[in-house]
Design an enzyme around this catalytic site. Sequence first.
Site, mmCIF file in Angstrom:
data_model
loop_
_atom_site.group_PDB
_atom_site.id
_atom_site.type_symbol
_atom_site.label_atom_id
_atom_site.label_comp_id
_atom_site.label_asym_id
_atom_site.label_seq_id
_atom_site.Cartn_x
_atom_site.Cartn_y
_atom_site.Cartn_z
ATOM 1 N N ASP A 188 13.103 -16.447 -49.205
ATOM 2 C CA ASP A 188 13.987 -16.280 -48.040
ATOM 3 C C ASP A 188 13.244 -16.279 -46.708
ATOM 4 O O ASP A 188 13.701 -15.683 -45.735
ATOM 5 C CB ASP A 188 14.808 -14.971 -48.144
ATOM 6 C CG ASP A 188 15.728 -14.972 -49.351
ATOM 7 O OD1 ASP A 188 16.451 -15.972 -49.516
ATOM 8 O OD2 ASP A 188 15.700 -13.998 -50.118
ATOM 9 N N GLY A 219 12.400 -18.973 -44.779
ATOM 10 C CA GLY A 219 12.750 -20.040 -43.842
ATOM 11 C C GLY A 219 12.091 -21.358 -44.221
ATOM 12 O O GLY A 219 11.810 -22.195 -43.362
ATOM 13 N N GLY A 229 13.393 -23.789 -45.990
ATOM 14 C CA GLY A 229 14.321 -24.903 -45.788
ATOM 15 C C GLY A 229 14.294 -25.372 -44.347
ATOM 16 O O GLY A 229 14.200 -26.576 -44.053
ATOM 17 N N ALA A 273 15.975 -22.032 -56.506
ATOM 18 C CA ALA A 273 15.679 -21.932 -55.082
ATOM 19 C C ALA A 273 16.981 -21.974 -54.285
ATOM 20 O O ALA A 273 17.964 -22.537 -54.727
ATOM 21 C CB ALA A 273 14.779 -23.092 -54.663
ATOM 22 N N GLY A 274 16.980 -21.358 -53.124
ATOM 23 C CA GLY A 274 18.134 -21.414 -52.236
ATOM 24 C C GLY A 274 17.630 -21.571 -50.818
ATOM 25 O O GLY A 274 17.448 -20.594 -50.106
ATOM 26 N N HIS A 275 17.338 -22.792 -50.430
ATOM 27 C CA HIS A 275 16.719 -23.054 -49.132
ATOM 28 C C HIS A 275 17.773 -23.553 -48.159
ATOM 29 O O HIS A 275 18.319 -24.634 -48.327
ATOM 30 C CB HIS A 275 15.593 -24.085 -49.279
ATOM 31 C CG HIS A 275 14.469 -23.591 -50.149
ATOM 32 N ND1 HIS A 275 13.434 -24.390 -50.533
ATOM 33 C CD2 HIS A 275 14.230 -22.366 -50.693
ATOM 34 C CE1 HIS A 275 12.591 -23.685 -51.294
ATOM 35 N NE2 HIS A 275 13.061 -22.460 -51.401
ATOM 36 N N THR A 276 18.028 -22.751 -47.153
ATOM 37 C CA THR A 276 19.125 -23.065 -46.254
ATOM 38 C C THR A 276 18.673 -23.970 -45.110
ATOM 39 O O THR A 276 17.656 -23.712 -44.468
ATOM 40 C CB THR A 276 19.704 -21.770 -45.653
ATOM 41 O OG1 THR A 276 19.977 -20.874 -46.722
ATOM 42 C CG2 THR A 276 20.977 -22.054 -44.873
ATOM 43 N N ARG A 327 15.293 -39.894 -71.258
ATOM 44 C CA ARG A 327 15.381 -41.353 -71.216
ATOM 45 C C ARG A 327 15.536 -41.954 -72.605
ATOM 46 O O ARG A 327 15.737 -43.141 -72.753
ATOM 47 C CB ARG A 327 14.174 -41.939 -70.485
ATOM 48 C CG ARG A 327 13.970 -41.260 -69.147
ATOM 49 C CD ARG A 327 13.580 -42.169 -68.002
ATOM 50 N NE ARG A 327 13.579 -41.391 -66.766
ATOM 51 C CZ ARG A 327 14.570 -41.376 -65.886
ATOM 52 N NH1 ARG A 327 15.618 -42.145 -66.068
ATOM 53 N NH2 ARG A 327 14.513 -40.620 -64.813
ATOM 54 N N GLN A 340 10.197 -19.948 -53.751
ATOM 55 C CA GLN A 340 9.844 -18.529 -53.855
ATOM 56 C C GLN A 340 8.795 -18.179 -52.795
ATOM 57 O O GLN A 340 8.727 -18.825 -51.771
ATOM 58 C CB GLN A 340 9.346 -18.176 -55.264
ATOM 59 C CG GLN A 340 10.441 -18.198 -56.307
ATOM 60 C CD GLN A 340 10.588 -19.538 -56.969
ATOM 61 O OE1 GLN A 340 9.622 -20.217 -57.218
ATOM 62 N NE2 GLN A 340 11.806 -19.931 -57.257
ATOM 63 N N THR A 369 8.021 -14.676 -60.649
ATOM 64 C CA THR A 369 8.564 -15.903 -61.202
ATOM 65 C C THR A 369 7.468 -16.564 -62.019
ATOM 66 O O THR A 369 6.279 -16.344 -61.769
ATOM 67 C CB THR A 369 9.063 -16.826 -60.067
ATOM 68 O OG1 THR A 369 9.672 -17.970 -60.651
ATOM 69 C CG2 THR A 369 7.921 -17.266 -59.176
#
Lengths: 411, 308
Positions: free
Chosen positions: A15, A17, A19, A44-47, A158, A236, A251
């Site tokens: 968290d 920053g 992103g 991941a949660g990259h804003t 594949r 992370q 993680t």
Amino acid sequence: MQHTAKVVIGANYGDEGKGLMTDYYVAPAGADGIVVRFNGGAQAGHTVTTPDGRRHVFSHFGSGSLAGAATFLSRHFVCHPSLFLKEAATLAAAGLAGLPPVFVDERAPVSTLYDILLNQLAERARGGGRHGSCGMGFGETIARNLDPDFALTVADLRQGAGYLLHRLATIRDRYVPRRLAELGIAALDAESAARLASDAALQSYAHAAMQFRRATRPARPAILADYALAVFEGAQGLLLDQERGAFPWVTRSHTGIRNALDVAAEAGLTALDVSYVTRAYLTRHGAGPLPGELPGPPYAGIHDATNVPNEFQGSLRFAHLDLDLLERSIRTDFADTRACPGIATTLNLAVSCLDQLGPDAHYLEGGALKTAAPGALAEHLGQRLGAKVLYTAWGPQRNTVRANARPGACG
Amino acid sequence: MGGARWDEDDWKRASAATAGKRTEDIFAASGMHPSLNPYGVNRESRDSLVNPESNAIIIGLDVTGSMGIIADTMAREGLGILVEEILKRKPVSDPHILACGIGDAYCDDAPLQVTQFEADIRIADQLKMIWLEKGGGGNSHESYHLPWYFAAQHTQIDCFEKRSKKGYLFTVGDEEPPEELLAAHAKAIFGDSLQRDLSVHELLTLVSRSYHVFHVVVEEGNYARAYLPQVLDKWKKLLGQRVLRLKDYRRLAEVVVSAIEVNEGRDREAVTRSWSGDTSVVVAHALGTLPATTATSTVDKLRALVRF
């Protein structure tokens, strides 16, 4: 062709920053840019919020996608087909016509529906002693892929659905019971047992994996040479690193420069411009120690739309920035660059969320709580680290970022 | 570390436990169903008390894009009608039927799907599971040889093993026959390691040992409509008179049943006349000059010489 790439690394617990900074670096190159994911996975949660007000939380796509940049999922990225498809649909619905291409290294591991189930069962079994996992099966995927009998990579996708269904059934029938025993889960509740046995779940997952296969293109790190600019987007943060964080609240990933160096070496890059990112205060999402934890947000201006509480992670927690801890973490991580003498590196610092502090920023240094203006705090930290460039972000969009080169500083 | 935008949702949708619904009712059939996956499996047609003289019949239907809307009708209705017709008319004793969905080994996720051998309409549940991928690609053929390979290498049938009576294998589609089975495809689809690619002629020889092999050309399919002479020519070079021309796709059942009957020794004219009106015209068109002579195997002929 370019030889210097940017690297964005979170300095804390996520968290920070990343992103925002990824978008900031890659946006000038637009479609000639490529964002490299070199650790973690879709948890991941990259804003990213664009100057024209579009907002997206990136998990599987690189955070340069709104700017038109391609994505390269390296072999250190754990792929998650159904999340990828959901994010693709979200991006398409948000009006991102013609998604930028997503390349994927065929050696990248792939999460299965059983990793997700195992992850959730394990976290539930831990009850109050949860590790703060996102419940998406990331750690379980890494654990399973250590065993060649049950490993699953993009190359396996594949082979087609027939092979995949067979492989998944093998994982379900032979690996899951063994893993449940390792986790000390003796009996499954009826719902979990039904999920485990469901053919339809297997069918639906395999179908998603096939769609993922079609939506991505196979590539090796050499693909980076086809782009004017590569930005390595870390996930992370350094304090969640599997070796340097406080186990078990970490993680299963190297969250620092290490994997980026590995991919860069394979890609033939000769220089990396590394930026460590931190908010102007410390946050942690999920379980685990947070030194100096505060009862709530330290500043009235803090607003976070990305981190909504969920069953597996709880809500966002806060502390003041500890400059000694931060400097130690960053210097320890950056020291890994010495292992790659063929790649020249510079150290930079980015401080985000400075607009949320009001006139006085509080921080810890030498065990004492100190106060300074937000800009002065960032400048002071940059000096302590000897950062070549100090980036300060005064809002969620890339146009609020100021770059402040510091002549004389060295990496 | 963002939010868990995915965790419970997919599992809930996929779970059998929600709202008392069967899992299969919650999902539209997307992707290959695990129970139809030919990878690493064998299928058996065994005699039983109820079916003491079983006969294996395999029907493979092309479910690629060139078949268009016909594929839907044939898979969802035609195969069911065919099974009912075979069970009703019994062109052979105690039929055991296995159905396949045929795609394209070069570009489809599910180039082959196979049901079990079933002796009754229970097969209907499995027919519903066949995924109509509607794939296929720029090439001129679909992988009609995959059921051949599967039948030859991965079925055990009592009619042949115990009584030296061949089973039946019909493929149904509108495109040309493929030229070869790549070793890589055999690996991916069946999990088998072939030392080299196999030509379609080799596959035909292999499967003809234990099956009578027919192909039904769906003349209304998009590809066949454009290239019918070419399609017929290639199939005839491969299978000779065992190429059946289906000009009305709703008559698949009658055509297949008739072909088996003629092959079993019934008079072709009589078989054709046994159907009413339009159907007899379609059947006559399909059977062409199909001869009856091949039904009796060499072993059967030898056995006929023996008197007890």
